[in-house]
Design an enzyme around this catalytic site. Structure first.
Site, PDB file in Angstrom:
ATOM      1  N   CYS A  93     -28.734 -28.911   2.969  1.00  8.28           N
ATOM      2  CA  CYS A  93     -27.850 -29.292   2.132  1.00  8.28           C
ATOM      3  C   CYS A  93     -26.878 -30.408   2.352  1.00  8.28           C
ATOM      4  CB  CYS A  93     -27.139 -27.859   1.759  1.00  8.28           C
ATOM      5  SG  CYS A  93     -25.555 -27.996   1.009  1.00  8.28           S
ATOM      6  N   GLU A  94     -26.714 -31.386   1.633  1.00  5.92           N
ATOM      7  CA  GLU A  94     -26.016 -32.377   1.907  1.00  5.92           C
ATOM      8  C   GLU A  94     -24.395 -32.158   1.987  1.00  5.92           C
ATOM      9  OE1 GLU A  94     -25.049 -34.752  -2.259  1.00  5.92           O
ATOM     10  OE2 GLU A  94     -26.728 -35.208  -1.038  1.00  5.92           O
ATOM     11  N   HIS A  95     -24.249 -31.152   1.565  1.00  5.63           N
ATOM     12  CA  HIS A  95     -22.592 -30.648   1.550  1.00  5.63           C
ATOM     13  C   HIS A  95     -22.248 -29.828   2.823  1.00  5.63           C
ATOM     14  CE1 HIS A  95     -23.224 -30.486  -3.202  1.00  5.63           C
ATOM     15  NE2 HIS A  95     -22.983 -31.690  -2.676  1.00  5.63           N
ATOM     16  N   HIS A  96     -22.942 -29.097   3.481  1.00 11.99           N
ATOM     17  CA  HIS A  96     -22.639 -28.236   4.541  1.00 11.99           C
ATOM     18  C   HIS A  96     -23.705 -28.494   5.966  1.00 11.99           C
ATOM     19  CE1 HIS A  96     -21.165 -26.006   1.218  1.00 11.99           C
ATOM     20  NE2 HIS A  96     -20.078 -25.984   1.852  1.00 11.99           N
ATOM     21  N   GLN A 134     -30.867 -29.566  -4.567  1.00 11.62           N
ATOM     22  CA  GLN A 134     -32.319 -29.267  -4.949  1.00 11.62           C
ATOM     23  C   GLN A 134     -32.471 -30.106  -6.003  1.00 11.62           C
ATOM     24  OE1 GLN A 134     -32.827 -25.166  -4.809  1.00 11.62           O
ATOM     25  NE2 GLN A 134     -34.150 -25.331  -6.733  1.00 11.62           N
ATOM     26  N   HIS A 162     -30.838 -21.209  -0.230  1.00  9.12           N
ATOM     27  CA  HIS A 162     -29.838 -21.917   0.162  1.00  9.12           C
ATOM     28  C   HIS A 162     -28.904 -21.251   1.256  1.00  9.12           C
ATOM     29  CE1 HIS A 162     -30.146 -25.700  -2.728  1.00  9.12           C
ATOM     30  NE2 HIS A 162     -30.720 -24.435  -3.267  1.00  9.12           N
ATOM     31  N   CYS A 164     -26.523 -22.207   2.751  1.00  8.27           N
ATOM     32  CA  CYS A 164     -25.040 -22.186   2.665  1.00  8.27           C
ATOM     33  C   CYS A 164     -24.376 -21.227   1.620  1.00  8.27           C
ATOM     34  CB  CYS A 164     -24.589 -23.571   2.036  1.00  8.27           C
ATOM     35  SG  CYS A 164     -25.434 -23.994   0.294  1.00  8.27           S
TER      36      CYS A 164
END
Length: 202
Positions: A93-96, A134, A162, A164
Site C-alpha cells: 500500500c502506498e499510504h502505509h 489497488q 489490505h 492496512c
C-alpha cells in the site's frame, strides 16, 4: 496518463539514495520504534531490509510494455476469450507501506495476435512490485495489455486483502476489496462482462 507509468525514469534513478543511506534510514526507524539497534538480533537488520526492499519493489526497474513485446500470430483463427485467472501477487500500500495480498484475473479478446500466457502473470508481478493502490494497479495491468497487444478488449479483476485494514486502523481481518477495469468489447458489451465474471466464478 500519469497513473500508467511503466518504469522509473532515468532522473529518478540518478536521485536514488545509496545502499548505505538506505540502511541508515532503516536504523533511524528502528531507533524510532524504541528498540536497541546495537543488540545482536538487529545488527544486520538494515542490510536485510534494504535487500528485501530491492526485491519487493523491483517493479520500478521493469517495463511492462517490454515484457509484453513478443506476440504470436499463428492462432489458427482463434478469436475468443483468453483468460488467466487466480494469478497470485503481493504488493504494498502506498499510504502505509504494508502488504496487499491478492489474486488477479486477466482476460482479453484477441484480434489476430496472442500473448504468451506467462507474460500476463509477469505484468501483474511488475505492477505489484511497486507501491500501489489497488485501483491504480488494476488500471495499469489493463491498459498495458490494451496498448501493447491492441486486442478487441481487456478485462481485469483484482481481489485483495489490505493489511492496512487488517493490522492497523479498524483492524478488520478477512475483508476483501474487488476492483475491475474493462476496455473495448468488455466495456461496451455487458454480455462479455458477465461471461468474464462467470468464467472466474465457475
Amino acid at each position: 496518463m500519469d497513473a500508467i507509468v511503466n518504469k522509473m525514469s532515468d532522473k529518478d534513478k540518478d536521485n536514488r539514495p545509496t545502499q548505505a543511506e538506505a540502511e541508515e534510514a532503516v536504523r533511524t526507524l528502528l531507533r524510532w520504534t524504541g528498540d536497541d539497534i546495537t543488540r545482536e538480533g538487529l545488527l544486520d537488520t538494515p542490510k536485510r531490509v534494504v535487500k528485501a526492499y530491492k526485491e519487493l519493489f523491483s517493479g520500478y526497474d521493469q517495463d511492462a510494455e517490454e515484457e509484453l513485446g513478443r506476440t504470436f500470430e499463428e492462432v489458427a483463427g482463434y478469436d475468443d476469450i483468453v483468460l488467466i485467472k487466480d494469478i497470485p501477487f503481493f504488493s504494498h500500500c502506498e499510504h502505509h507501506m504494508v502488504p496487499i495480498i491478492g489474486k488477479a484475473h486477466v482476460a482479453y479478446l484477441p484480434d489476430g495476435k496472442v500473448l504468451g500466457l506467462s507474460k500476463i502473470a509477469r505484468v501483474v508481478e511488475i505492477f505489484g512490485r511497486r507501491l500501489q493502490t489497488q485501483e491504480t494497479m488494476t488500471a495499469q495491468v489493463a491498459h498495458s495489455i490494451d496498448e501493447t497487444l491492441q486486442p478487441r478488449g481487456v478485462a481485469v479483476m483484482i481481489e485483495a486483502e489490505h493489511m492496512c485494514m487488517a493490522m492497523r486502523g479498524i483492524q478488520k481481518q478477512g475483508s476483501t476489496t474487488i476492483t475491475t477495469t474493462f476496455t473495448g468489447a468488455f466495456k461496451q458489451d455487458p454480455h462479455e462482462q458477465v461471461r468474464f465474471i462467470t468464467l472466474i466464478r465457475g
